[in-house]
Design an enzyme around this catalytic site. Structure first.
Site, PDB file in Angstrom:
ATOM      1  N   LEU B 241     -40.668 -40.089 -34.552  1.00 24.11           N
ATOM      2  CA  LEU B 241     -40.414 -40.053 -36.118  1.00 24.11           C
ATOM      3  C   LEU B 241     -40.366 -38.688 -36.434  1.00 24.11           C
ATOM      4  O   LEU B 241     -41.432 -37.945 -36.348  1.00 24.11           O
ATOM      5  CB  LEU B 241     -41.259 -40.871 -36.771  1.00 24.11           C
ATOM      6  CG  LEU B 241     -41.047 -41.074 -38.423  1.00 24.11           C
ATOM      7  CD1 LEU B 241     -39.617 -41.592 -38.836  1.00 24.11           C
ATOM      8  CD2 LEU B 241     -42.170 -41.988 -39.007  1.00 24.11           C
ATOM      9  N   ASP B 242     -39.358 -38.066 -37.258  1.00 23.54           N
ATOM     10  CA  ASP B 242     -39.446 -36.921 -37.771  1.00 23.54           C
ATOM     11  C   ASP B 242     -39.765 -35.628 -36.806  1.00 23.54           C
ATOM     12  O   ASP B 242     -40.113 -34.493 -37.026  1.00 23.54           O
ATOM     13  CB  ASP B 242     -40.230 -36.755 -38.877  1.00 23.54           C
ATOM     14  CG  ASP B 242     -39.701 -37.513 -40.197  1.00 23.54           C
ATOM     15  OD1 ASP B 242     -38.605 -37.825 -40.026  1.00 23.54           O
ATOM     16  OD2 ASP B 242     -40.506 -37.742 -41.078  1.00 23.54           O
TER      17      ASP B 242
END
Lengths: 298, 298, 298, 298
Positions: B241-242
């Site tokens: 994530l990210d």
């Protein structure tokens, strides 16, 4: 070498009757009126003023005033004495600083010299309007350089065993007459005891990234994720490591062409610029601290 | 409304025989010679070329070439077929893109519209040289606006229960003909399955701070620590994530005067600028991905 | 003082077989193929390459290549000799530079020291990979400072009457072995004769404003119109005063709070940063000049 | 299309009793005391205040105050009436603005739409806290787009012969109720008569370079000299063409890779950002004009 004379030989001083007043207190009606009325009554002329209210309802009020007062030197003690009544009414944290009393800096440094050199350079160019009272280091590397400017250089080695004694020695050397301690890439942890002695008067600089990289070798991690921007943060030192109130930040663009070594070089350039700005603002009484945040009137 | 005609009505196209070639492979001697010899032999004229070698010893080699070739449309399939021999010799990842075949974009959006509006604005101004093939959203809010530009708008609601079906529906709608999926503040997690379908073709945007703030409400945390700079990061989406390869970042200065609401407003402005730049570079074949890093030839 | 040892004591030199090649010529097919084929044939390994074509139809072609070659020192003369055939065929302006032969700088300075000090600082920090061969000044002010780094300091006074003799003396002192002359706030006009001797090898720095202010006292004019940005421009010196090819520019924000003195201070900071970047790029062979324009591969 | 509802539907208005006061007058002792005493007496609570004194000795004093006052709407006329005595004593230029009375904007545009589109976008996003009362243009191109937001669009053609009549028509259409006229790439010269009607209320935007390029085709000239930075300047319109007080400036980096077309594209992006900021500050009463300079409290 006599290159640093510019900072002391201003033949005409336009600020010889100039003082700066910093106030923070709970917000409420009538504060500005009371302060400006008080100064006007005592013959002071406000030449610059900034205010800021954090969160209008029940928030904090911050104010910075520069004023001129004829015969400042003589009148300041009386002015301060009489201001106590106003200050008490509004529960103010406050101080007044005579601009002609140069602020005293102590610079702490380890082996990396870029931040120290920048501060000395800006000081000798007359851009940092204070006095570098001493440099303290756990290494002898910069002794000759620092002393060539007539600045005392104190070597206080720090090891795991001597940490406590070293800190006592630092407290002794720095004393109570220093306005700001600058950690110019000083690579030792500062103890809570030392921090309490100089609350909101110790400025640190460290590199910063978007996003932050947890763990060791941040430049290597930043390189591996191909960051496009690197930066630096100057902040007041608190008990939370690198978590104190931020004074100033800045960044520079980088690209995939910059290897880890070049990223570090660019990082050094940003660090010295950001640290010098933070020190300048501290010396010019432009920073008010509230909780974990700064209000900077620049 | 007919405001988007600029992007399609260039009466003279100076790039009608232009192609772009992207190569990444293990570094070694003779790559540039082999590629440029091949192109020269086949009558192509190199008009721009960038190379970059990551870590000279045993590293990776990246190359982007723009070339003109008379009768490009007809000759390209043959050129690609014959290039396979060169590519195979050097173990290349490669592709050639005909500049006149407009890239197809699918924009995913939830309720916040600033990134979507910027992309549509830049596209209709002729600054994004591709085609917005569709907008996909879990909300109906932007339907009328998007359709007013003649762009199909697909509403695919997502709930905890329907997540799987929603994704199947998204895969179906997007299909295999889309060059890039842009998460323009699309507030749903993308599944690994979906990511694998469009490896290095999904671009996301999110706000960034120096330093990062862990936990919820990052703007509130940034405000409380008095950050002086806020930023945004555009990156390719990976399973972390990210955490995918960064394409572009930018920042803007803020001060204590900016409350949380104003910080968010400034954040939105940076997000739309940074995302639009990342999309432009992707569309112009300026980005090569290696491991978790981008090489951007801009 | 021995602070500048870092620039000469890299115990391991990763670039000991590294050379840089700069080419500019009329654009045409086959240039890249010919050059890369030539280098490959001679055993050179291209580690970095940039190309740029100015105006595709009938334009100019620019190229910068970094390559490694075993036994570079011995082989370079032969390589250069044999390259002449390729160069001649494409009407190339070209040069090859052995990265291990440090470039020689001559710094010209008058009384303002900020640019000189920055260059010396970056040089002793190892960030400017050349040799400061001398400082030439029409004033004695910086003699002691410069000589403390072991750099020769030549005082050549310039008056209206002695301008010609002074220049002859300068030509003699600088000689033909200097790679770049840096006007680090040197406040004398350079004659066309002198410029011709060092075509595209004299770098000047001056302040810049948006918009420009014609006439005297530009900082006072900028203050009076309340400019919000001030900048600096580094350029090669040509016969047209401050009109030569621009190498680098940068700016900083200012506000109404900055008086003329503060604007000048900020201007100095930008000047030293911009000049140092331009010098670094020149030393690293990143700049090609065509007509009144630079192509900078950075 | 109903996308602009955000700007009018704030269900809770934290500023419903908020006013802003702008003062400029010759500097002298007691101004701040008098103003803050006056406001305090009348029950106003100062929430933000900025002051600036230009040239301490015999200079000008500038002040911006935000205050809250219960029952502002009803009390404001009385407050203004009574303030006249204070104002008169210090020879003040002053005005008080009720934050809830939205400022009215008239946007002038020709054919280039980027600045107009940005202003409409920021307005409908709630970032420009005013009302776009009308768009005036010498061309019909943007009619449909503008009217789709419910904004009146007045077409007033301008030719060499009809210049005078066109201006009379403009004055009539704009009227006296407009707070600011924004020349959003309006390519006609404004006459002195028109300027006098709206002194310090007409904002213009134009591109800017370091250095400036005299004569036609500035982007072509900038390209030929290889500028590394291009910018934009927003200013109040005065009788001197492009010579009025500067409100805001900003820049972006460019390189030799950017051809004239790309320079113009980047220029447009800077123009719209800079113009939007200037308009926002005007609407929020953050700008004071003195002679040919602005004081911007932002």
């Amino acid at each position: 070498m006599e290159v640093h004379t510019k900072s002391v030989s201003l033949s005409e001083n336009p600020y010889k009757e100039r003082a700066r007043m910093l106030i923070s207190c709970p917000d409420g009606p009538g504060i500005v009126a009371a302060v400006s009325h008080f100064l006007h009554q005592h013959g002071a002329n406000i030449v610059q003023s900034d205010q800021y209210t954090m969160d209008p309802a029940g928030g904090m009020f911050f104010m910075r005033i520069e004023f001129d007062l004829v015969e400042l030197e003589q009148k300041l003690p009386g002015l301060e004495e009489q201001f106590k009544e106003v200050a008490s009414k509004f529960e103010m944290n406050w101080r007044i600083h005579n601009v002609n009393r140069k602020k005293k800096m102590a610079i702490f440094v380890s082996k990396e010299d870029h931040c120290l050199v920048e501060l000395i350079w800006q000081w000798q160019a007359g851009d940092l309007d204070g006095e570098i009272a001493m440099v303290v280091s756990n290494h002898p590397d910069m002794k000759e350089y620092v002393e060539s400017f007539g600045i005392p250089y104190h070597i206080i080695p720090v090891t795991a065993d001597t940490k406590k004694e070293a800190e006592l020695r630092q407290l002794e050397v720095v004393g109570n007459d220093i306005d700001v301690i600058i950690l110019a890439r000083y690579m030792q942890i500062i103890s809570p005891t030392f921090i309490q002695h100089y609350r909101n008067r110790i400025i640190n600089i460290h590199h910063s990234f978007l996003p932050a990289f947890v763990g060791g070798k941040p430049y290597a991690q930043a390189y591996q994720r191909g960051v496009k921007i690197i930066g630096a943060t100057a902040h007041y030192v608190t008990e939370e490591l690198d978590g104190g109130p931020i004074i100033e930040q800045d960044v520079q663009r980088v690209s995939h062409r910059d290897d880890v070594r070049e990223l570090k070089r660019i990082g050094r350039t940003i660090e010295r610029v950001v640290l010098a700005r933070a020190v300048k603002w501290h010396i010019e009484d432009r920073i008010l601290v509230h909780e974990n945040k700064t209000v900077v009137f620049n």
